[in-house]
Every structure is written in C-alpha cells, then in structure tokens.
Design a protein around this motif. Sequence first.
Motif, PDB file in Angstrom:
ATOM      1  N   GLU A 145       0.820  -1.213   0.000  1.00  0.00           N
ATOM      2  CA  GLU A 145       0.000   0.000   0.000  1.00  0.00           C
ATOM      3  C   GLU A 145       0.846   1.252   0.000  1.00  0.00           C
ATOM      4  OE1 GLU A 145      -1.634  -1.970   2.901  1.00  0.00           O
ATOM      5  OE2 GLU A 145      -3.286  -2.725   1.696  1.00  0.00           O
ATOM      6  N   ARG A 201       2.555   1.456  -3.718  1.00  0.00           N
ATOM      7  CA  ARG A 201       1.503   1.787  -4.685  1.00  0.00           C
ATOM      8  C   ARG A 201       2.012   1.718  -6.133  1.00  0.00           C
ATOM      9  NH1 ARG A 201      -2.974   3.455  -2.267  1.00  0.00           N
ATOM     10  NH2 ARG A 201      -3.853   4.258  -4.211  1.00  0.00           N
ATOM     11  N   ASP A 202       2.587   0.573  -6.456  1.00  0.00           N
ATOM     12  CA  ASP A 202       3.061   0.335  -7.820  1.00  0.00           C
ATOM     13  C   ASP A 202       2.260  -0.815  -8.411  1.00  0.00           C
ATOM     14  OD1 ASP A 202       4.517   0.032 -10.182  1.00  0.00           O
ATOM     15  OD2 ASP A 202       6.011  -1.256  -9.213  1.00  0.00           O
ATOM     16  N   THR A 203       1.106  -0.487  -8.965  1.00  0.00           N
ATOM     17  CA  THR A 203       0.274  -1.517  -9.573  1.00  0.00           C
ATOM     18  C   THR A 203      -0.268  -1.018 -10.906  1.00  0.00           C
ATOM     19  OG1 THR A 203      -1.693  -0.741  -8.383  1.00  0.00           O
ATOM     20  CG2 THR A 203      -0.465  -2.565  -7.392  1.00  0.00           C
ATOM     21  N   THR A 238       4.413  -1.567 -15.003  1.00  0.00           N
ATOM     22  CA  THR A 238       4.743  -1.293 -13.607  1.00  0.00           C
ATOM     23  C   THR A 238       6.206  -0.887 -13.469  1.00  0.00           C
ATOM     24  OG1 THR A 238       5.314  -3.614 -13.199  1.00  0.00           O
ATOM     25  CG2 THR A 238       3.035  -2.956 -12.799  1.00  0.00           C
TER      26      THR A 238
END
Length: 888
Positions: free
Chosen positions: A618, A621-623, A642
């Motif tokens: 979280e 936050r690399d999605t 990504t």
Amino acid sequence: MLRHALQSLLAPHSVALVGATERPGALGDLVHRKLAAGGLRAFFAVNPKHGSVHGLPCYPSLDALPERPELAVVATPARTVPGVVAQAGRAGIRSALVLTSGFAEIGPAGKALQDEMLAAAREGGVRIVGPNCLGLMRTDTGLDATFARTAARPGRLALVSQSGAICAALLDWAASAGVGFSSVVSLGGAADVDFGEVLDFLVPDTATDAILLYVEGIHDARKFLSALRAAARVKPVVALKVGRYASGSRAASSHTGALVGSDAVFDAALRRGGSVRVKTYTQLFAAARMLASRRLPRGGRLAIVTNGGGPGVVAADSAAENGVSLASLSEETLSFLDARLPPQWSHANPIDIIGDAPAQRFSDATAAALADPGVDAVLAMYSPVAVTQPGDAARAVAAAAGASQKPVLAAWLGDLDPQESRAALEGAGIPNFYTPENAVEAFGFVQAYRRNQAQLLEVPAAVPAEEPAPDLARAARLRDAALAQGRETLTEDEAKALLACFGLPVPRNIVAGSREAAVAAAREIGFPVAMKIHSPDLAHKSDVGGVRLDLHTADIVAAAYEEMMRNVRALRPRARVEGVAIQPMLRYEHSREVLVGVATDPVFGPVISFGSGGVAVEAVRDTAVAIPPLNAALARELIERTRVHRLLAGYRNVPAVDLDALAALLCGVSRMVCILPWLKEMDLNPVLAHPGGAIVADARVVLDPARLEMPPRYGHMAIHPYPVELESELALRDGTRVAVRPMRPGDVDLERRFFDGLSEHSRYQRFMQYLPKLPPQMLARFTQLDYDRELALVALHEHAFIGVGRYAPNPDGQTAEFALVVADAWQGKGLGRILLGKLREEARKAGYAALYGNILEANHDMLDLALRLGFRVLSREGSDVTVVSRLA
C-alpha cells in the motif's frame, strides 16, 4: 442495410419543439431560434398557450401536428416531462430530446420523476437523450437543438459528452480554430441512451472520421466497451475521462448519477478498447485539432524543425515524456541540410535552422525532413524574429508540406496577429498549436491510438483449449463449504486449494490444530518451514503477529506456535482461530516479491492487478490494472506497465525472473475470473518470482454469494472472451472431417488465401460485386471481431479455410445479417448447411430477434439452403432477394 435505430434521434430531418415560447431568455425561446434557423426539412412549435411563436405556427400538442416529426425536443418544466413523453409515444414519435433539468441529479424526488419519464418512454416506444443536457447538433441535416452560444461548423469529428458545459466550450474553441463537427451529442443524465448506443450509431456513419468523448461515468460497461472496440477499429476515438481523484469522482457521480468506478480501471478499459485517453481539457483540444487535419502518420518517428534552440529542446523533452520517438536523420538528409543551412545548424534532430532563418530555410528543412524515409511526421516551429515574418514562414512550410503525404504539425510561438499564419497553415491542412508541448502531445495521442490498436488484436479465451480443464467441482465444494459456515472469505488453505484447481503454482500446505500437530507437519514437510495463523477472521496475518518464517527445528516450531497463539488472543480475542498452516520455507535465489490481485469494479466488473508485492504494497503503490480475459501478450503488457518490471527484467548482476512464468500465472488468474463469477476479490501477495519460475506464497479470496451461477454469455465480464466452446470437429456428407471454430485476428493470411482461391463466380455471389482482392480495411474488419455482438465461423481442412459464415448486427441493433461462402471445391458437401445452422443458433443465443440475408436471385443454391433451414423470403428488389429467420 437497415436504418439505424437511433437515426431519427441523432440525425433527424424533422423536429417538434415542445415548450416553444417568445419569452426572452427562456429555454423554449433560445432553442426555437436555433431550430428555426437550422435548415431542417420540417420544424414545428408546440405550446398550448400560443397560436404562433416568432411568426411560425404553434400547435397545442404533438398529436395536433400536420405531420409526424422524427424527433420531439422537450423544453418544459420537469414535472410535465413524463406527460410530454407519453404524448409523443401516442403520436407515434419514437425519439425525444429532453433538455430539462431536475431529475436524478437532484436526489430521490428527481429520481422518481425520471423513473416516471422512463416508464412513459417504454410504454410508448420512445428513446430519450437526456435529461439535463445541452442538446444535439447534426450539421448535415441542419439540426441545432441546443442552447449553446456557438453553432458547430460542418466537419468530420463527432463529439459525445456528458457535460453540456464541455460541449459549449469546445464549440466556442472550435469556431475560432476552424474545427468542424458532424455530430455533437450532449448526453446529460443519460437516463436512456448512453455512450454505447451513440458509438454504435457513429461506427457506420459516413459523415464521421473520428470521435471525441467526454466521460464522467458509465451505466453499461459491456455495451460501452463493445461499442468502443467496434468504433476504434475503424476510426480514432479520444476520451477525456474526469474523476481521476476521489473528489472528482464524487463530483462526477453527483453530476451524472452514473457509477464512476476506479480511474485506473477506466484507463485500462479505454486502452483495451483501442482508444486514447487524454487527461486535460487542453489535451482534448489538441487531439481534436490533430484529428481534424485528417492526415495521420503511418509511424511514430517525429522530426522537429525550429528557428529557436530553446523551443526545440522543449519539444524534445515533451517527446520523451509522451513516449514519442525522435527520428534519426539519414546521411542523405544530413548532407542535403549541410548544403543549405549555416555551418552552425544543429546537425541532428531537432533541426535548428538558426534564428536568422529566412522563409526559404524553413521550406528547405521541412522538405528535407519529409523526404527522409526515417521520418513519419514533422513538427515545424517558429519563434518571433525580425528577419522573417510569421506569415512568410508559415507559407514556406505549407508549400513544402503540400509536396508530401506525411503530416506536418506547427507551433507558431508568440505571433501577436496569428490570423495570417494560421490561415496559411490550416489552409494546407497543417494544425497549428499554441505551444510545442501541445503539438507533441497531439502527435503522441495518435501514436497511443496506434499502440492501443494492438490490444484489439488480442482475443483470449476464457479457458484456452491447450490448457488442462480446471477442477470446477472441487472449486464449488470449497466455495459451498465456506458459505455453509457463514463465511465469505476463504482460509489461506482453502484459497490455495482453489488456486490448485486451476493449476496455479502453490506450495504444500498442512493445517495443524495443536502444537504437536504443527511439529509433526513441519517434520513431514522438512525444515525450515513457515508458520501462519489459520483463521477465517484474520485477513492480514502479519498485523497480529500471525506469520513466522525460517523455523529450523521442532523446538522452534513448538515455541513459535505457543507465542503466535498468545499474540493473536491478546490482539484479536474474538477471532476464530483454527490452528496454523505449515508450509515449506520458500527460498529462491534472486527472488522478488510481486502482487497479483482481483477486484470487482462497480462498473467494469472483475479486473486483474499486478505490481510490487510484500507488506509495503500500500505504501509503494506500484500496480497496473487490466480488464480480463488475458493471454500471454496482454499479461506481459500488464507487467511492463509497472515500475517493478525494471527489477524483474534484471539489473547489474541480478538475473531476470522467469517473466513467462509470471505471465502464465496471470493467465491462470484470468481463467479463474472468467469461469468463477463468485470470485469477488483475490490477493496473491507475495508471489515469489525468480529466475526458475513463480510461486504463490500467500493467498486471500473473498466470495460473492449473490453471484453463484454463471450468467449467460459471460455477463459478469466487460469483454466477451474468445468463444472456445464453439470449436468442434464434424463430418461432411462424404465422411470428410473438418474443424469449425470462430475467426481470430491472426487469421488474416488464411482469410486472404481463402478469398484468393475463390472463383470470380463465388466472389460475385458473396460480395455482389467483382473484387479482385480484399481491401486491407475489409480484411481487418473480417478478422477482428467483437464476440459479444458478432461472430464468424470458419471451417478448416488441412490448415486451410474451406468455408466462412458470419453474422453482424444491423444498424437497428435488434437484428443481424448473415453472409456465407464455401470454397468452390467444397460446395455440395453440406458444409454451408452446417455453418448457417450454427450461425442461426448462436445469433439466437446472442439475443437477436431476427437473422437476415441478402442473396442474389441467381444464387439458387444459397436461396434453397436458406429456405430449407426455415428462412422465408421477405422482399425481392432487382436481382437481390432478402430472406429472414425469426429467432425470438
């Protein structure tokens, strides 16, 4: 072809305005003036309070009109609208444009009034654009049913917007920029007609070359994506989607009453739909200006010509930021420029022709760049200097551009009186931008459109034929057992068992309910082991000390068990604890942690995410997000979007992970999503990716008890998968066995060879004209299908097409038309009967009311076949016979 169902709504020639008035400033007055001046074939004013309005007759009601108009425009108070719509239905008017506000956007009372309006529309068979909208424009019929300040200029762009203010602003800008429109559609609340149906109308619209969308929210994701994909196959679609952040999403929802969903998901949907997304108002203007030029590049290599070094650097930086490639100039081009430019010119791209450049230097540099085979487009820029007037430079660039088919963009900077320059540039089809960044962004949008077209070529199946069949019975037992206990979340052990049903790589897992059982399990698996709390109430185990790693001995396992139980009871005393799960300690050299997830978006349904994994997911936050179904190509594209991909691909002395194994895992998750509508959420975190493969270390699955049954035609998904279930093998009359399957985008060469092998007679009977070869656009259209709305079945023998049958929707959206051709050598063997029978059955399953066919009267065999299969003759016109089979 049948008339499109929305033709009378979106391109009418006769209109009635209900609520017409002479009261200054009233909606009925503003719209009356527009409609009366528009050049419609027929226009009627309706208002029981007036005998005439602005010198034209005014009628008391719609059923009192001297003729029935195609469209009723409603500009009366909200409380009266349901009655007006009902009156339109009784008068036989099937289309209504409701400009009035005060419906769902104001709350429950307005929603009740909107429901009443829709009920009246359903009863009378009336289709509605609106309410709460700016209106409609259609330049080729003279329709301007809006209260916008500026009318649309005739052009080849269509604008579809949920915001009337955006429409009005674009129209103002377009008038000054010389950009024209074929259609302008303000959807407003989109209570009935939404983006999907308007896009369907624009797909075959010969007056429209490109489409601009302003989107706040979507009501029907399947219809939207299906129509978007159909449109993007034949013309560029650019969308400005707002609500990118939480505050914007709330504002968009309250504005339109539509579900907005995740912005990342919407981005993925537009990409998968083959369209381009812009993020700002000015970018939409830039895209409109580029598309209006109607001269699009064939590749992505840009050359920049500038008389100022600084603007050239700004443009080059913008190119890097927007993924635009700067062209490498050939030796011939460099030699040509050396002979015509001062010695101090840049000798590279950007081509800096120096500040003292006369008009001829602009012409020479632009012509040289356009002639270079390594250049696909040119951006010509002018910075204000006393040596050369901007108009002279513009005319020089325009003259050079006229000798080439390649597109030229311009950015004339600091021009205090731009009329002369703009006239010269845009008169030559060169879009002129205010800044270098605007110009490069516009070029980048066209390149993004071409890149996203590749996604249209990917048609994954729900479960590819080459994959082993999943164990659906065991998956259902795992689901039912959890629901029977009142749980909607599977335990980790159950979640991994569910993954194993689909062949996904999971480690061995033993659940132990006591300290002694944990020690025994560890000995069975082999040290070292990992221990995780086993509880249906604890989704994030590490938050309560529920994960212990690298346990090397039986004593350490026993102590870890006792300590874990104490911690969990202290932190979560009400949690149900069923013991621990013992797993092998997963150790792989050069492994990296990633996340694979599934979520259910309120608009687009199930989506698949991929990104950096581990406990900091979280925070990092690399999605990236994709719309299923996926295949290997789409899975690799998802991974590459990504930041963690750069680590996965290897760096310095660290080898790359097995990216094929990661892609295979993503495809396995896609299979689960396609077949299990009750799979609401899933987190596979971490997935350990390493040079030798990938394995799921932890898993969490959430069920949806409201979606236990598989909906027809993959109704829980936004995109219909490739229908692998239609693949079969069958015997012809002479016993020959042939394969039958749906057409795929990769069938281009097979389709071309099949066409080339047909006799002229067979080609004429199929296409009702002599075609020496299939045009590239037709070939693409035949092989790129949206299986939600159309189908082509091919018969193969020895890896060659021997017959093709297809159906595609008619413009009315309710019926479909079939076409069928069998190779000359295979006619008379029963193949046509098999294909047409299958097409009719699949069209029925798709919900079409009837299947039509246009057949040459001389084609006796096809006519006889259709009649034997239950089709009947509907009409005969000249040499054509239309047959129909009712399906519903």
